[in-house]
Design an enzyme around this catalytic site. Structure first.
Site, PDB file in Angstrom:
ATOM      1  N   LYS A  55       0.896  -1.100  -0.128  1.00 32.21           N
ATOM      2  CA  LYS A  55       0.151  -0.022   0.046  1.00 32.21           C
ATOM      3  C   LYS A  55       0.842   1.249   0.066  1.00 32.21           C
ATOM      4  O   LYS A  55       0.561   2.304  -0.825  1.00 32.21           O
ATOM      5  CB  LYS A  55      -0.941  -0.040   1.485  1.00 32.21           C
ATOM      6  CG  LYS A  55      -2.016  -1.265   1.175  1.00 32.21           C
ATOM      7  CD  LYS A  55      -2.653  -1.156   2.514  1.00 32.21           C
ATOM      8  CE  LYS A  55      -3.834  -2.160   2.376  1.00 32.21           C
ATOM      9  NZ  LYS A  55      -4.578  -2.992   3.676  1.00 32.21           N
ATOM     10  N   GLN A  99      -3.992  -1.298   9.720  1.00 29.64           N
ATOM     11  CA  GLN A  99      -4.108  -2.655   9.278  1.00 29.64           C
ATOM     12  C   GLN A  99      -4.746  -3.654  10.459  1.00 29.64           C
ATOM     13  O   GLN A  99      -4.317  -3.539  11.449  1.00 29.64           O
ATOM     14  CB  GLN A  99      -2.583  -3.141   8.859  1.00 29.64           C
ATOM     15  CG  GLN A  99      -2.514  -4.440   8.327  1.00 29.64           C
ATOM     16  CD  GLN A  99      -2.990  -4.494   6.982  1.00 29.64           C
ATOM     17  OE1 GLN A  99      -2.946  -3.276   6.178  1.00 29.64           O
ATOM     18  NE2 GLN A  99      -3.973  -5.466   6.379  1.00 29.64           N
ATOM     19  N   ASP A 122     -10.339   3.604   4.936  1.00 33.19           N
ATOM     20  CA  ASP A 122     -11.174   2.156   4.740  1.00 33.19           C
ATOM     21  C   ASP A 122     -12.613   2.285   4.981  1.00 33.19           C
ATOM     22  O   ASP A 122     -13.348   1.047   4.719  1.00 33.19           O
ATOM     23  CB  ASP A 122     -10.453   1.343   6.043  1.00 33.19           C
ATOM     24  CG  ASP A 122      -9.474   0.313   5.551  1.00 33.19           C
ATOM     25  OD1 ASP A 122      -9.365   0.310   4.347  1.00 33.19           O
ATOM     26  OD2 ASP A 122      -8.758  -0.078   6.351  1.00 33.19           O
TER      27      ASP A 122
END
Ligand code: NAP
Length: 301
Positions: A55, A99, A122
């Site tokens: 990412k 994460q 997200d």
């Protein structure tokens, strides 16, 4: 009947990354704003390390700044929340990605709630979940939407065009995939049925679907005779199985060889939904930076 057309997620994701890269370039040139993505990894889970590295690398390739935060597994919840509070207040950071999964001593719900909804790239903050759930068809998506579901929606729009009136059956009701996919398809004027492990006669229900999205996590669970001839089938599943060389290979939740002669469009695994997830994270970060300077959002679905 001829075989299904394969939906090339790699190519569509590459197109999206190109669009984001160009948009980032304009934002830097015209506004002097460089989108910043903060990634936070707690612990040293090897798979998570690979995801976070990838990412950060793609963000940098697209002209964004990556603020890479690696914290030891024993980090306390209070320390993680303090870092998030600092990033919430940092004007150079437009997106914050924590994460998952987090170590068990940290309450994931507390952490997701702590991220500023405007920086929640997200799309997991309850405020953004609520916004997706109450957004009207046709209204702009002016808030972050979870990346994999957004990728599914983009693949469908790119492949089929308008999907108004289609019956979409989504198998899986997780907060990560199934529910937000269903919300996006409802926004796109589909008639949506959500199925799960307690659904009765799943094969018969699946056979009614013009669009079948499968996000279960069970290898080759959906068989060819569950699919309506000509349907678009999106296989979100990623299941690792050992191959003949003692390595792992990925298979989806749909029995690909059986689905191929029946479906009209079909995503391969790998190379279907997977590449869209990271591309949509980049899209969300670019959009968060645009919103931060008062610019309108780009079309996403
Ligand atoms: P999850 O949280 O485990 O949810 C699985 C869902 O499938 C649940 O709603 C469950 O129903 C349902 N289910 C399980 N067994 C079923 C059955 N026999 N019949 C009908 N429904 C059943 O998984 P997830 O996070 O949504 O992920 C789903 C899959 O997508 C996994 O393979 C994951 O690796 C993959 N994935 C891929 C990407 C990507 O970028 N390609 C991203 C995210 C996830 P209940 O609610 O009734 O338990």
């Amino acid at each position: 009947m001829s075989d299904a057309k394969l939906i090339d997620g790699k190519a569509i994701a590459a197109g999206l990354r190109k669009r984001v890269g160009a948009g980032v370039g304009q934002l830097v040139a015209k506004r002097g704003v460089k989108p910043g993505l903060a990634t936070i990894l707690v612990g040293a889970d090897p798979a998570s390390q690979v995801y976070v590295r990838s990412k950060g690398k793609i963000a940098a390739e697209l002209g964004m700044t990556n603020f890479d935060h690696r914290l030891p597994a024993e980090t306390t919840e209070a320390d993680l929340l303090a870092l998030i509070a600092r990033l919430n207040g940092d004007a150079l950071v437009h997106g914050i990605l924590v994460q998952l999964p987090l170590p068990r001593h940290i309450d994931t719900a507390h952490v997701l709630l702590a991220v500023d909804p405007a920086k929640d790239v997200d799309g997991f903050h309850p405020f953004n979940v609520g916004r997706l759930g109450s957004s009207a068809p046709g209204a702009p998506l002016d808030f972050p939407v979870p990346c994999t579901p957004l990728g599914v929606s983009m693949l469908l729009h790119e492949t089929l065009g308008p999907i108004t009136g289609c019956h979409a059956v989504v198998i899986g009701r997780s907060n990560l995939v199934g529910r937000p996919v269903a919300q996006l398809l409802l926004r796109a004027d589909c008639t949506v049925t959500i199925a799960h492990s307690r659904t009765r006669d799943l094969p018969a229900l699946s056979r009614q679907a013009d669009i079948l999205v499968v996000a279960i996590g069970r290898r080759e669970f959906v068989r060819g005779d569950w699919i309506k001839p000509g349907a678009a089938v999106i296989d979100v599943g990623t299941n690792r199985i050992p191959d003949d060389n003692g390595k792992n290979r990925l298979v989806g939740d749909v029995a690909f060889a059986e689905a191929l002669p029946v479906a009209g469009h079909l995503t391969p695994v790998p190379g279907g939904v997977g590449p869209m997830t990271v591309a949509c994270l980049m899209f969300n970060t670019w959009q968060a930076a645009r919103r931060a300077v008062g610019l309108a959002v780009a079309a996403a679905d």
